[in-house]
Design a protein around this motif. Sequence first.
Motif, PDB file in Angstrom:
ATOM      1  N   GLY A  32      31.389  52.882 -24.900  1.00  0.00           N
ATOM      2  CA  GLY A  32      31.318  54.270 -24.468  1.00  0.00           C
ATOM      3  C   GLY A  32      29.984  54.555 -23.821  1.00  0.00           C
ATOM      4  O   GLY A  32      29.224  53.645 -23.501  1.00  0.00           O
ATOM      5  N   VAL A  33      29.718  55.820 -23.612  1.00  0.00           N
ATOM      6  CA  VAL A  33      28.485  56.231 -22.943  1.00  0.00           C
ATOM      7  C   VAL A  33      27.639  57.094 -23.871  1.00  0.00           C
ATOM      8  O   VAL A  33      28.137  57.641 -24.855  1.00  0.00           O
ATOM      9  CB  VAL A  33      28.774  56.967 -21.621  1.00  0.00           C
ATOM     10  N   GLU A  34      26.365  57.180 -23.528  1.00  0.00           N
ATOM     11  CA  GLU A  34      25.412  57.879 -24.391  1.00  0.00           C
ATOM     12  C   GLU A  34      24.332  58.528 -23.537  1.00  0.00           C
ATOM     13  O   GLU A  34      23.824  57.914 -22.596  1.00  0.00           O
ATOM     14  CB  GLU A  34      24.818  56.851 -25.340  1.00  0.00           C
ATOM     15  N   HIS A  35      23.979  59.748 -23.874  1.00  0.00           N
ATOM     16  CA  HIS A  35      22.952  60.511 -23.160  1.00  0.00           C
ATOM     17  C   HIS A  35      21.597  60.250 -23.809  1.00  0.00           C
ATOM     18  O   HIS A  35      21.419  60.518 -24.998  1.00  0.00           O
ATOM     19  CB  HIS A  35      23.300  61.997 -23.217  1.00  0.00           C
ATOM     20  N   ILE A  36      20.663  59.702 -23.050  1.00  0.00           N
ATOM     21  CA  ILE A  36      19.311  59.438 -23.536  1.00  0.00           C
ATOM     22  C   ILE A  36      18.340  60.059 -22.534  1.00  0.00           C
ATOM     23  O   ILE A  36      18.305  59.656 -21.374  1.00  0.00           O
ATOM     24  CB  ILE A  36      19.036  57.929 -23.680  1.00  0.00           C
ATOM     25  N   GLY A  37      17.585  61.038 -23.007  1.00  0.00           N
ATOM     26  CA  GLY A  37      16.702  61.761 -22.089  1.00  0.00           C
ATOM     27  C   GLY A  37      17.540  62.514 -21.079  1.00  0.00           C
ATOM     28  O   GLY A  37      18.428  63.274 -21.440  1.00  0.00           O
ATOM     29  N   SER A  82      28.648  59.057 -27.884  1.00  0.00           N
ATOM     30  CA  SER A  82      27.439  58.868 -28.692  1.00  0.00           C
ATOM     31  C   SER A  82      27.479  57.517 -29.383  1.00  0.00           C
ATOM     32  O   SER A  82      28.547  56.940 -29.582  1.00  0.00           O
ATOM     33  CB  SER A  82      27.311  59.973 -29.754  1.00  0.00           C
ATOM     34  N   ALA A  83      26.308  57.032 -29.760  1.00  0.00           N
ATOM     35  CA  ALA A  83      26.221  55.768 -30.496  1.00  0.00           C
ATOM     36  C   ALA A  83      26.924  55.886 -31.843  1.00  0.00           C
ATOM     37  O   ALA A  83      27.619  54.970 -32.276  1.00  0.00           O
ATOM     38  CB  ALA A  83      24.763  55.360 -30.681  1.00  0.00           C
ATOM     39  N   THR A  84      26.764  57.025 -32.498  1.00  0.00           N
ATOM     40  CA  THR A  84      27.389  57.236 -33.803  1.00  0.00           C
ATOM     41  C   THR A  84      28.902  57.135 -33.702  1.00  0.00           C
ATOM     42  O   THR A  84      29.548  56.468 -34.516  1.00  0.00           O
ATOM     43  CB  THR A  84      26.980  58.610 -34.380  1.00  0.00           C
ATOM     44  N   GLU A  85      29.470  57.756 -32.696  1.00  0.00           N
ATOM     45  CA  GLU A  85      30.923  57.735 -32.523  1.00  0.00           C
ATOM     46  C   GLU A  85      31.412  56.310 -32.225  1.00  0.00           C
ATOM     47  O   GLU A  85      32.423  55.865 -32.767  1.00  0.00           O
ATOM     48  CB  GLU A  85      31.323  58.685 -31.392  1.00  0.00           C
ATOM     49  N   ARG A  86      30.684  55.576 -31.397  1.00  0.00           N
ATOM     50  CA  ARG A  86      31.085  54.200 -31.081  1.00  0.00           C
ATOM     51  C   ARG A  86      30.974  53.299 -32.307  1.00  0.00           C
ATOM     52  O   ARG A  86      31.803  52.423 -32.526  1.00  0.00           O
ATOM     53  CB  ARG A  86      30.253  53.657 -29.922  1.00  0.00           C
TER      54      ARG A  86
END
Length: 128
Positions: free
Chosen positions: A61-66, A30-34
Motif C-alpha cells: 500500500g501507500v503511506e504519507h510521510i511529510g 498507512s504502515a499500521t494498516e498494511r
Amino acid sequence: VLFRSMCFPEATSTVVPIAVESAVSAQPLSATERQEGARHRAEVALAAVPEARFGVGLEGGVEHIGDRWFECGWMYVVERGTGRVGVGSSARFEMSQKIMKKILEEKKELAEIMDELTGKTDVRSGLG
C-alpha cells in the motif's frame, strides 16, 4: 512449489500459495494498516494448511510521510506451535502525483492503476 534454499541446499521446502482476503481496506494508506493486513494473511494461511510450519502474509500500500507519498509492502511470518512472528518491509519508493491523484481522488487501487499504465492484467500477482 518445491523450493531449495541457497543457504541450506540440503533442505527443501514446499510453498503452498493460498488466496486470503485482506482484513484491511482495498488500498491501505498507512504502515499500521498494511502490517495488520500482512499479519492477518499469515495467520489465515497457516490455519488453512494444517501441515505448514509457517504462514506468510504480504500486504502492500501507500503511506504519507511529510509532504510525499511512498509505496511499501509488509511481510509477516508466523510459526506454528510457538506463535513466533517475524516482520519485514520492502524498501519505500516515492509515488508520482499523477498516480496518487487517482488513488486519493478517484479512489482507485494502485494495482488497477498499474494494470492501466502497463496494459497488463493483474500486475500485483506477478511483478508487483
